[in-house]
Design a protein around this motif. Structure first.
Motif, PDB file in Angstrom:
ATOM      1  N   MET A 149       1.666   2.727  -0.289  1.00 18.67           N
ATOM      2  CA  MET A 149       0.310   2.175  -0.253  1.00 18.67           C
ATOM      3  C   MET A 149       0.118   1.343   1.010  1.00 18.67           C
ATOM      4  SD  MET A 149      -1.675  -0.348  -2.943  1.00 18.67           S
ATOM      5  CE  MET A 149      -0.743  -1.800  -2.463  1.00 18.67           C
ATOM      6  N   LEU A 150      -1.026   1.525   1.649  1.00 20.09           N
ATOM      7  CA  LEU A 150      -1.419   0.741   2.817  1.00 20.09           C
ATOM      8  C   LEU A 150      -2.782   0.130   2.537  1.00 20.09           C
ATOM      9  CD1 LEU A 150      -1.080  -0.191   5.763  1.00 20.09           C
ATOM     10  CD2 LEU A 150      -2.065   1.986   6.478  1.00 20.09           C
ATOM     11  N   ALA A 151      -2.896  -1.192   2.672  1.00 20.63           N
ATOM     12  CA  ALA A 151      -4.150  -1.887   2.362  1.00 20.63           C
ATOM     13  C   ALA A 151      -4.114  -3.268   3.014  1.00 20.63           C
ATOM     14  CB  ALA A 151      -4.322  -2.013   0.849  1.00 20.63           C
ATOM     15  N   PRO A 152      -5.275  -3.941   3.106  1.00 20.36           N
ATOM     16  CA  PRO A 152      -6.636  -3.459   2.840  1.00 20.36           C
ATOM     17  C   PRO A 152      -7.235  -2.800   4.084  1.00 20.36           C
ATOM     18  CG  PRO A 152      -6.684  -5.796   3.280  1.00 20.36           C
ATOM     19  CD  PRO A 152      -5.241  -5.391   3.378  1.00 20.36           C
ATOM     20  N   LEU A 185      -7.903   1.314  -0.476  1.00 22.93           N
ATOM     21  CA  LEU A 185      -6.460   1.522  -0.499  1.00 22.93           C
ATOM     22  C   LEU A 185      -6.153   2.939  -0.039  1.00 22.93           C
ATOM     23  CD1 LEU A 185      -5.655   0.050  -4.038  1.00 22.93           C
ATOM     24  CD2 LEU A 185      -5.590  -1.153  -1.864  1.00 22.93           C
ATOM     25  N   LEU A 186      -5.136   3.081   0.792  1.00 22.61           N
ATOM     26  CA  LEU A 186      -4.684   4.396   1.244  1.00 22.61           C
ATOM     27  C   LEU A 186      -3.330   4.676   0.600  1.00 22.61           C
ATOM     28  CD1 LEU A 186      -4.878   6.929   2.970  1.00 22.61           C
ATOM     29  CD2 LEU A 186      -3.943   5.622   4.889  1.00 22.61           C
ATOM     30  N   TYR A 214      -2.966  -6.238   7.344  1.00 19.20           N
ATOM     31  CA  TYR A 214      -2.552  -4.952   6.791  1.00 19.20           C
ATOM     32  C   TYR A 214      -1.151  -5.074   6.191  1.00 19.20           C
ATOM     33  CZ  TYR A 214      -6.346  -3.352   9.793  1.00 19.20           C
ATOM     34  OH  TYR A 214      -7.560  -3.190  10.404  1.00 19.20           O
ATOM     35  N   ARG A 215      -0.972  -4.507   5.009  1.00 26.18           N
ATOM     36  CA  ARG A 215       0.324  -4.545   4.344  1.00 26.18           C
ATOM     37  C   ARG A 215       0.675  -3.161   3.821  1.00 26.18           C
ATOM     38  NH1 ARG A 215       0.932  -9.249   0.074  1.00 26.18           N
ATOM     39  NH2 ARG A 215       2.991  -8.253   0.014  1.00 26.18           N
ATOM     40  N   VAL A 216       1.985  -2.875   3.810  1.00 25.09           N
ATOM     41  CA  VAL A 216       2.500  -1.586   3.335  1.00 25.09           C
ATOM     42  C   VAL A 216       3.516  -1.857   2.235  1.00 25.09           C
ATOM     43  CG1 VAL A 216       3.665   0.555   3.974  1.00 25.09           C
ATOM     44  CG2 VAL A 216       2.180  -0.585   5.623  1.00 25.09           C
ATOM     45  N   GLN A 217       3.458  -1.057   1.173  1.00 24.74           N
ATOM     46  CA  GLN A 217       4.394  -1.228   0.070  1.00 24.74           C
ATOM     47  C   GLN A 217       4.712   0.125  -0.554  1.00 24.74           C
ATOM     48  OE1 GLN A 217       3.356  -4.254  -2.724  1.00 24.74           O
ATOM     49  NE2 GLN A 217       4.856  -3.607  -4.255  1.00 24.74           N
ATOM     50  N   SER A 218       5.976   0.298  -0.939  1.00 21.77           N
ATOM     51  CA  SER A 218       6.409   1.504  -1.641  1.00 21.77           C
ATOM     52  C   SER A 218       6.205   1.287  -3.136  1.00 21.77           C
ATOM     53  CB  SER A 218       7.876   1.804  -1.334  1.00 21.77           C
ATOM     54  OG  SER A 218       8.323   2.910  -2.085  1.00 21.77           O
ATOM     55  N   LEU A 219       5.376   2.123  -3.757  1.00 24.97           N
ATOM     56  CA  LEU A 219       5.063   1.975  -5.172  1.00 24.97           C
ATOM     57  C   LEU A 219       6.025   2.749  -6.068  1.00 24.97           C
ATOM     58  CD1 LEU A 219       1.180   2.339  -5.014  1.00 24.97           C
ATOM     59  CD2 LEU A 219       2.542   0.246  -4.945  1.00 24.97           C
TER      60      LEU A 219
END
Length: 311
Positions: free
Chosen positions: A27-30, A254-255, A7-12
């Motif tokens: 965004m949080l995925a996968p 994707l969340l 699981y990875r989190v990123q600010s878009l």
């Protein structure tokens, strides 16, 4: 790869629209569809109900005209020399964003001594430990020189409190929005099949879509133009449970979270605090499962079945 490492989190996108309005898309995925739905609903509830804040609670008005005529102050009263009604002043005070906790005293004062003009939130004398993040918020407009004093109490709480319209010993009750989270939206998007998932590729694709996505404020409601259409719900309604289950196993999801705050807390920090609150609910269950041996639970279940069989 461990179950949690994928699981990875990123600010878009991170935008400071004003000092009292911040927005961020995370965004949080996968994820599988069930994981995305569970996280979205749980985190959104924690964000909207689990935070504390500071704001003005009550208002007392001292005006020479009220003293001479021995009139009671109510919200629909119009004071001479002031353009706004008391109701308008109360709504303006409810829009002021405060940060911190009062160290000495919980009273703020706005004094007007024979002055004319527009008085804003920066003219309010705040107690030590309290800072105003919306100094340009208009409070009232004085058109005739007069002496006026507004006494405000500062409160700290959670959620939102609506005034009841009645009179209180402390003064007129204001609408208090303690929660610094203004709005939370989420989207669940389906990606390509599991065999070729690329986190960075999906993040760059979503960033390009954000460029054409404009944000603006209208009547205290945040509206997004050219939103990314999520047709997943339409597709699911036409599928049976078996087909949907196969489709969920073949794709990642994707969340996306869109979070607006009043500036007292950053959206990504709010997301971290909401995640801690959600985790705190599950920790007692994990500790209970570790302290109770599994064979004891099996024996208890077996004994209960034998009791029912004897009856």
């Amino acid at each position: 790869m461990t179950p949690t490492s994928r699981y990875r989190v990123q600010s878009l996108q991170q935008v400071q629209i004003s000092t009292s309005l911040h927005h961020e898309r995370i965004m949080l995925a996968p994820l599988s569809h069930s994981e995305a739905t569970t996280l979205a609903v749980g985190l959104r509830r924690c964000l909207l109900k689990g935070f504390e804040g500071t704001c003005f609670g009550t208002l007392k008005i001292r005006h020479s005209w009220l003293t001479k005529r021995e009139k009671k102050c109510y919200e629909y009263l119009a004071l001479p020399g002031i353009r706004e009604t008391i109701r308008d002043i109360m709504m303006n005070l409810s829009s002021v964003v405060l940060l911190g906790m009062p160290i000495k005293g919980k009273t703020a004062v706005l004094k007007i001594d024979q002055k004319v003009g527009v008085f804003e939130a920066r003219h309010i004398l705040l107690p030590e430990g309290i800072h105003c993040l919306s100094p340009n918020q208009t409070i009232l407009t004085v058109v005739v020189p007069l002496e006026l004093e507004l006494e405000l109490t500062i409160e700290r709480g959670s959620g939102f409190r609506i005034r009841d319209g009645g009179e209180h010993e402390e003064g007129l009750l204001l609408d208090a929005r303690f929660n610094p989270i203004l709005q939370v939206d989420y989207q669940i998007q389906k990606t390509e099949r599991r065999t070729g998932f690329d986190f960075n590729e999906n993040a760059s694709r979503l960033k390009k879509e954000i460029i054409s996505d404009t944000l603006y404020q209208k009547d205290s409601h945040f509206i997004k133009k050219e939103q990314v259409k999520n047709e997943l719900s339409k597709e699911q309604s036409a599928l049976t449970f078996e087909i949907y289950n196969e489709q969920e196993q073949d794709h990642f999801y994707l969340l996306l979270f869109d979070i607006w705050t009043n500036g007292t807390i950053q959206p990504i920090e709010a997301m971290q605090r909401a995640a801690r609150q959600a985790i705190a609910v599950y920790i007692p269950l994990l500790r209970f499962a570790l302290t109770v041996p599994s064979n004891i639970l099996v024996h208890k279940q077996f004994d209960s079945k034998n009791k029912y069989a004897k009856k």
